[in-house]
Scaffold this motif. Structure first.
Motif, short mmCIF file in Angstrom:
data_model
loop_
_atom_site.label_atom_id
_atom_site.label_comp_id
_atom_site.label_asym_id
_atom_site.label_seq_id
_atom_site.Cartn_x
_atom_site.Cartn_y
_atom_site.Cartn_z
N PRO A 79 14.01 -5.44 -10.09
CA PRO A 79 14.20 -4.79 -8.70
C PRO A 79 13.68 -3.45 -8.24
O PRO A 79 13.76 -2.47 -9.24
N PHE A 80 13.01 -3.32 -7.11
CA PHE A 80 12.30 -1.96 -6.78
C PHE A 80 13.22 -0.90 -6.42
O PHE A 80 14.56 -1.34 -5.75
N ASP A 81 13.32 0.18 -6.86
CA ASP A 81 14.03 1.15 -6.24
C ASP A 81 13.62 1.51 -4.83
O ASP A 81 12.43 1.11 -4.42
N ALA A 82 14.35 2.49 -4.31
CA ALA A 82 13.98 2.88 -2.76
C ALA A 82 12.50 3.15 -2.54
O ALA A 82 11.81 2.84 -1.57
N ASP A 83 12.10 4.29 -3.37
CA ASP A 83 10.78 4.71 -3.34
C ASP A 83 9.87 3.73 -3.38
O ASP A 83 8.71 3.78 -2.77
N THR A 84 9.97 2.85 -4.48
CA THR A 84 8.78 1.99 -4.77
C THR A 84 8.76 0.73 -3.40
O THR A 84 7.85 0.56 -3.06
N LYS A 85 9.84 0.34 -3.07
CA LYS A 85 9.70 -0.31 -1.66
C LYS A 85 9.02 0.36 -0.53
O LYS A 85 8.20 -0.55 -0.08
N ASP A 86 9.33 1.59 -0.42
CA ASP A 86 8.80 2.45 0.73
C ASP A 86 7.49 2.40 0.41
O ASP A 86 6.74 2.27 1.28
N ALA A 87 7.00 2.71 -0.79
CA ALA A 87 5.55 2.73 -1.12
C ALA A 87 4.67 1.44 -0.70
O ALA A 87 3.81 1.20 -0.27
N VAL A 88 5.28 0.17 -1.18
CA VAL A 88 4.72 -0.85 -1.06
C VAL A 88 4.78 -1.36 0.21
O VAL A 88 3.62 -1.73 0.80
N HIS A 89 5.47 -1.21 0.91
CA HIS A 89 5.76 -1.31 2.50
C HIS A 89 4.58 -0.57 3.11
O HIS A 89 3.88 -0.91 4.19
N GLY A 90 4.40 0.87 2.86
CA GLY A 90 3.60 1.59 3.23
C GLY A 90 2.09 1.03 2.98
O GLY A 90 1.07 1.11 3.78
N GLU A 91 1.90 0.63 1.80
CA GLU A 91 0.51 -0.11 1.48
C GLU A 91 0.30 -1.23 2.28
O GLU A 91 -0.95 -1.44 2.76
N LEU A 92 1.28 -1.92 2.78
CA LEU A 92 1.13 -3.32 3.34
C LEU A 92 0.94 -2.80 4.94
O LEU A 92 -0.05 -3.47 5.44
N ASP A 93 1.41 -2.06 5.33
CA ASP A 93 0.96 -1.46 6.74
C ASP A 93 -0.46 -0.88 6.88
O ASP A 93 -1.10 -1.06 7.62
N GLY A 94 -0.77 -0.29 5.73
CA GLY A 94 -2.29 0.43 5.42
C GLY A 94 -3.11 -0.70 5.57
O GLY A 94 -4.27 -0.66 5.95
N LEU A 95 -2.86 -1.80 4.80
CA LEU A 95 -3.74 -2.84 4.64
C LEU A 95 -4.00 -3.70 5.87
O LEU A 95 -4.82 -4.08 6.34
N ALA A 96 -2.91 -3.77 6.63
CA ALA A 96 -2.93 -4.55 8.04
C ALA A 96 -3.76 -3.61 8.90
O ALA A 96 -4.77 -3.99 9.91
N GLU A 97 -3.52 -2.33 8.78
CA GLU A 97 -4.28 -1.52 9.64
C GLU A 97 -5.69 -1.62 9.57
O GLU A 97 -6.77 -1.42 10.20
N TRP A 98 -6.21 -1.50 8.11
CA TRP A 98 -7.57 -1.60 7.59
C TRP A 98 -8.14 -2.86 8.15
O TRP A 98 -9.51 -2.75 8.59
N LEU A 99 -7.48 -3.94 8.06
CA LEU A 99 -7.97 -5.17 8.55
C LEU A 99 -7.94 -5.45 10.13
O LEU A 99 -8.63 -6.40 10.52
N GLY A 100 -7.39 -4.50 10.81
CA GLY A 100 -7.14 -4.57 12.09
C GLY A 100 -6.18 -5.79 12.72
O GLY A 100 -6.45 -6.30 13.68
N LEU A 101 -5.45 -5.97 11.90
CA LEU A 101 -4.31 -6.94 12.11
C LEU A 101 -2.89 -6.57 12.24
O LEU A 101 -2.62 -5.49 11.84
N GLU A 102 -2.10 -7.21 12.96
CA GLU A 102 -0.64 -7.12 13.11
C GLU A 102 0.01 -7.62 11.92
O GLU A 102 -0.03 -8.83 11.52
N ARG A 103 0.96 -6.76 11.20
CA ARG A 103 1.66 -7.38 10.15
C ARG A 103 2.96 -8.13 10.47
O ARG A 103 3.65 -7.43 11.43
N VAL A 104 3.13 -9.00 9.97
CA VAL A 104 4.17 -9.91 10.00
C VAL A 104 5.02 -10.26 8.96
O VAL A 104 4.43 -10.84 7.93
N GLY A 105 6.20 -10.14 8.76
CA GLY A 105 7.01 -10.53 7.39
C GLY A 105 7.69 -9.49 7.00
O GLY A 105 7.74 -8.44 7.32
N PRO A 106 8.39 -9.62 5.86
CA PRO A 106 9.03 -8.59 5.16
C PRO A 106 8.57 -7.59 4.81
O PRO A 106 7.38 -7.38 4.61
#
Length: 333
Positions: A306-333
């Motif tokens: 189980p991720f702690d809050a900091d890890t969850k925030d960091a992973v979601h931040g990376e997913l947002d960054g990946l979507a932005e780099w790809l020029g796509l809208e992120r959908v999902g958890p």
């Protein structure tokens, strides 16, 4: 790139082409795919050889091996039987190169025999052999299609082969510098080894059987620099986790690339991205890019623990960054 030593070329692009995905993981949003294209095709500071992209300054480490290719007796016999075919392809490239395989004549006297997809694919097989011999090289790509030219037009004229034994030693040292820690001997891997011979210094890892080789510079840095970790979404072909046995022994990280499994039998997803957080591999992200629809769909985030809050925030931040780099809208958890 010099520190990493290589980027693997792979046709799978569930998120992005592997070379680009690894470069993004390592460099962040400042990286652009056109940077890699320019380095390969214009500046010639990188070259593609045997499905790996390497620094052009490393070319001398491979020239001696090229001179002895092909190594399999069957392949040598086939090449000998097709001397005129060999000459025809080189002449065509000399006159009109760079060319795609479809633009080159198939004048094989003896067809290439195989029980797999390469059966009778004479031109592509010859091109692969000539590239391994250092007679031709990949000039550029259009999409996934490779265009070939004489090696003398792609590689620098002043490149001089390093003796084979010395080249193997230096490549082992460079590989260890990229990995930090590795086994002296390991089972053979496709394309690139994961072992490092006698490079570095011998070491043991608490709780892990056997001995390892450690890069002296990494040891020195570990003792003198304060470690600052980060969170990163890795390609399954990133060298940090490419050796699945090493990842399991050092990080306790279980991973299988499941794109070859039926969907019902997948545990983590078609092209799940390993998650690095600080100094641990902590999970996998099942995601897929749909460029036509303009979305990056995150199907699941698998937490090994189980991720702690900091890890969850960091992973979601990376997913947002990946979507932005790809020029796509992120959908999902």
């Amino acid at each position: 790139m010099k520190q990493l030593t290589l980027l693997q070329v792979d046709p799978t692009a569930a998120i992005a082409p592997n070379a680009d995905l690894v470069a993004w993981s390592r460099l962040g949003a400042v990286y652009r795919p056109e940077d890699l294209t320019r380095a390969l095709e214009v500046d010639r500071t990188l070259f593609e050889f045997d499905a790996l992209i390497r620094p052009m300054e490393d070319l001398p480490l491979f020239l001696a091996g090229m001179q002895g290719a092909p190594h399999r007796e069957r392949t040598r016999e086939w090449l000998t039987a097709n001397r005129s075919f060999h000459r025809d392809v080189l002449a065509r490239l000399r006159d009109a190169g760079p060319l795609a395989s479809r633009d080159l004549p198939d004048t094989a006297a003896v067809p290439w025999a195989s029980s797999g997809w390469t059966n009778n694919r004479n031109t592509t097989q010859l091109l692969e052999i000539l590239a391994m011999r250092g007679e031709i090289a990949i000039s550029h790509r259009k999409g996934r299609e490779r265009f070939w030219d004489l090696a003398e037009r792609v590689y620098p004229a002043d490149a001089v082969a390093i003796p084979f034994a010395d080249a193997v030693r230096i490549r082992d040292e460079r590989r260890l510098a990229a990995l930090g820690i590795a086994r002296a001997k390991a089972p053979e891997q496709p394309i690139e080894p994961v072992h490092v011979g006698e490079a570095g210094e011998e070491a043991t890892v608490e709780g892990v059987p056997g001995t390892w080789r450690v890069d002296p510079a990494a040891l020195e840095a570990a003792g003198s620099e304060r470690f600052e970790g980060r969170t990163a979404l890795l390609s399954p072909f990133d060298r940090l986790g490419y050796d699945r046995v090493r990842a399991r022994q050092l990080f306790g990280f279980e991973y299988t690339l499941e794109m070859y499994k039926p969907e019902a039998k997948r545990q983590w997803g078609y092209f799940a991205l390993p998650v690095l957080h600080d100094d641990e591999l902590v999970g996998k992200v099942d995601a897929k890019a749909d460029r036509k629809a303009g979305i990056l769909t995150v199907h699941a985030i698998h937490e090994d623990a189980p991720f702690d809050a900091d890890t969850k925030d960091a992973v979601h931040g990376e997913l947002d960054g990946l979507a932005e780099w790809l020029g796509l809208e992120r959908v999902g958890p």
